[in-house]
Design a protein around this motif. Structure first.
Motif, mmCIF file in Angstrom:
data_model
loop_
_atom_site.group_PDB
_atom_site.id
_atom_site.type_symbol
_atom_site.label_atom_id
_atom_site.label_comp_id
_atom_site.label_asym_id
_atom_site.label_seq_id
_atom_site.Cartn_x
_atom_site.Cartn_y
_atom_site.Cartn_z
ATOM 1 N N TYR A 36 0.847 -1.192 0.000
ATOM 2 C CA TYR A 36 0.000 0.000 0.000
ATOM 3 C C TYR A 36 0.886 1.247 0.000
ATOM 4 O O TYR A 36 2.022 1.224 0.465
ATOM 5 C CB TYR A 36 -0.896 0.044 1.242
ATOM 6 C CG TYR A 36 -2.043 -0.924 1.222
ATOM 7 C CD1 TYR A 36 -1.866 -2.251 1.590
ATOM 8 C CD2 TYR A 36 -3.316 -0.505 0.837
ATOM 9 C CE1 TYR A 36 -2.921 -3.144 1.567
ATOM 10 C CE2 TYR A 36 -4.383 -1.389 0.820
ATOM 11 C CZ TYR A 36 -4.179 -2.706 1.194
ATOM 12 O OH TYR A 36 -5.232 -3.574 1.175
ATOM 13 N N GLN A 38 0.781 5.436 1.104
ATOM 14 C CA GLN A 38 0.047 6.418 1.880
ATOM 15 C C GLN A 38 0.684 7.789 1.771
ATOM 16 O O GLN A 38 1.885 7.945 2.034
ATOM 17 C CB GLN A 38 -0.046 6.021 3.357
ATOM 18 C CG GLN A 38 -0.933 6.966 4.161
ATOM 19 C CD GLN A 38 -0.995 6.642 5.635
ATOM 20 O OE1 GLN A 38 -0.090 6.044 6.198
ATOM 21 N NE2 GLN A 38 -2.087 7.039 6.276
ATOM 22 N N GLN A 42 -3.992 11.118 4.415
ATOM 23 C CA GLN A 42 -4.880 10.269 3.619
ATOM 24 C C GLN A 42 -4.764 8.829 4.098
ATOM 25 O O GLN A 42 -3.763 8.448 4.711
ATOM 26 C CB GLN A 42 -4.518 10.330 2.133
ATOM 27 C CG GLN A 42 -4.738 11.681 1.482
ATOM 28 C CD GLN A 42 -4.425 11.621 -0.009
ATOM 29 O OE1 GLN A 42 -4.495 10.562 -0.632
ATOM 30 N NE2 GLN A 42 -4.075 12.761 -0.571
ATOM 31 N N GLY A 43 -5.777 8.016 3.776
ATOM 32 C CA GLY A 43 -5.667 6.601 4.058
ATOM 33 C C GLY A 43 -4.792 5.912 3.031
ATOM 34 O O GLY A 43 -4.598 6.421 1.922
ATOM 35 N N PRO A 44 -4.227 4.769 3.372
ATOM 36 C CA PRO A 44 -3.402 4.026 2.413
ATOM 37 C C PRO A 44 -4.202 3.628 1.182
ATOM 38 O O PRO A 44 -5.425 3.469 1.242
ATOM 39 C CB PRO A 44 -2.972 2.793 3.208
ATOM 40 C CG PRO A 44 -3.051 3.208 4.636
ATOM 41 C CD PRO A 44 -4.220 4.150 4.694
ATOM 42 N N PHE B 88 -4.995 10.237 13.956
ATOM 43 C CA PHE B 88 -5.756 10.198 12.715
ATOM 44 C C PHE B 88 -6.469 8.857 12.679
ATOM 45 O O PHE B 88 -5.845 7.795 12.669
ATOM 46 C CB PHE B 88 -4.770 10.348 11.545
ATOM 47 C CG PHE B 88 -5.399 10.564 10.205
ATOM 48 C CD1 PHE B 88 -4.901 9.909 9.085
ATOM 49 C CD2 PHE B 88 -6.459 11.437 10.041
ATOM 50 C CE1 PHE B 88 -5.449 10.128 7.830
ATOM 51 C CE2 PHE B 88 -7.018 11.658 8.798
ATOM 52 C CZ PHE B 88 -6.517 10.997 7.690
ATOM 53 N N LEU B 90 -8.843 6.116 10.935
ATOM 54 C CA LEU B 90 -9.225 5.679 9.596
ATOM 55 C C LEU B 90 -10.138 4.472 9.673
ATOM 56 O O LEU B 90 -9.871 3.518 10.401
ATOM 57 C CB LEU B 90 -7.978 5.314 8.783
ATOM 58 C CG LEU B 90 -7.106 6.496 8.348
ATOM 59 C CD1 LEU B 90 -5.701 6.015 8.014
ATOM 60 C CD2 LEU B 90 -7.719 7.195 7.141
ATOM 61 N N PHE B 105 -9.943 2.733 2.144
ATOM 62 C CA PHE B 105 -9.955 3.590 3.314
ATOM 63 C C PHE B 105 -10.825 4.824 3.115
ATOM 64 O O PHE B 105 -10.925 5.363 2.011
ATOM 65 C CB PHE B 105 -8.530 4.032 3.661
ATOM 66 C CG PHE B 105 -7.691 2.942 4.253
ATOM 67 C CD1 PHE B 105 -7.091 1.993 3.444
ATOM 68 C CD2 PHE B 105 -7.512 2.850 5.626
ATOM 69 C CE1 PHE B 105 -6.322 0.973 3.980
ATOM 70 C CE2 PHE B 105 -6.736 1.841 6.181
ATOM 71 C CZ PHE B 105 -6.152 0.895 5.358
ATOM 72 N N GLY B 106 -11.407 5.262 4.226
ATOM 73 C CA GLY B 106 -12.145 6.507 4.218
ATOM 74 C C GLY B 106 -11.205 7.696 4.322
ATOM 75 O O GLY B 106 -9.986 7.525 4.422
#
Lengths: 111, 114
Positions: A36, A38, A42-44, B88, B90, B105-106
């Motif tokens: 992944y 990232q 932000q999300g991965p 954070f 997620l 992921f959001g």
């Protein structure tokens, strides 16, 4: 779940090929290897997944040796926008629910 | 395609106050759902995962809890926040398509506990 070990950080220059290696000595027979990416805040985002040998998609290649105890993510001709954290995960594709992200590798691409 | 919604986007809460973060998923049914927390400059810490309504597995039994009241709704809660809860948060869902298992992921919730 098999534990993964990656370098903490790597530097590269624009246009170069970057190879990030992940060690997973205790990988199970039904485990797949997934990478992944990232960006900050932000999300991965999924990059690539493989089980053995080589997998290639439009953004990366994944090389997995026969013993599957390690894997290498290859990013061809990186750009500044590839600066991010890259995570290697090991786990089952079906029937496996728990996923563990390690610390990841921080890649810095310089101009 | 699936979409994950999280709210709020940012939150500032005092120590000892309660917390409720909500995550909803569109575009898929019966997903595996996850809550992660990421401290500044660190990797993702798995907090909870769920394989179905009412089924929650906890990885961090501290002062956080999770619930899944509906198939595509996942809620993270706390009765009393600690400073160490800042981070954070997620929400993610896992899907298997054409033999590939991906987590989506959001946008995340940035929580600051003061």
């Amino acid at each position: 779940l098999a534990k993964t070990t990656q370098p903490i950080s790597m530097d590269s220059y624009e246009g170069q090929e970057v190879n990030i290696t992940c060690s997973h000595n205790n990988i199970a027979t039904n485990d797949y290897i997934t990478w992944y990416q990232q960006f900050p805040s932000q999300g991965p985002r999924f990059i690539i997944q493989g089980y053995k040998t080589k997998v290639t998609n439009e953004v990366a290649s994944l090389f997995i040796p026969a013993d599957r105890k390690s894997s290498t993510l290859s990013l061809p001709r990186v750009s500044l926008s590839d600066t991010a954290v890259y995570y290697c995960l090991v786990g089952a594709v079906t029937g496996g629910f728990k996923t563990i992200f390690g610390a990841g590798t921080r890649l810095f691409v310089k101009a | 395609s699936q979409t994950i919604h999280q709210w709020p986007a940012t939150l500032v809460q005092p120590v000892g106050s309660p917390l409720s973060l909500e995550c909803t998923v569109e575009g898929t049914s019966n997903p595996n759902l996850y809550w992660y927390r990421q401290a500044a400059g660190r990797g993702l810490q798995l907090l909870f995962y769920s394989v179905g309504i009412g089924q929650i597995s906890s990885e961090v039994p501290q002062n956080l809890s999770a619930s899944r009241p509906q198939d595509r709704q996942f809620i993270l809660s706390s009765k009393k926040l600690l400073l160490s809860d800042s981070g954070f948060y997620l929400c993610a869902c896992a899907l298997v398509r054409t033999g590939v298992r991906e987590q989506y992921f959001g946008p995340g919730t940035r929580l600051t506990v003061t």
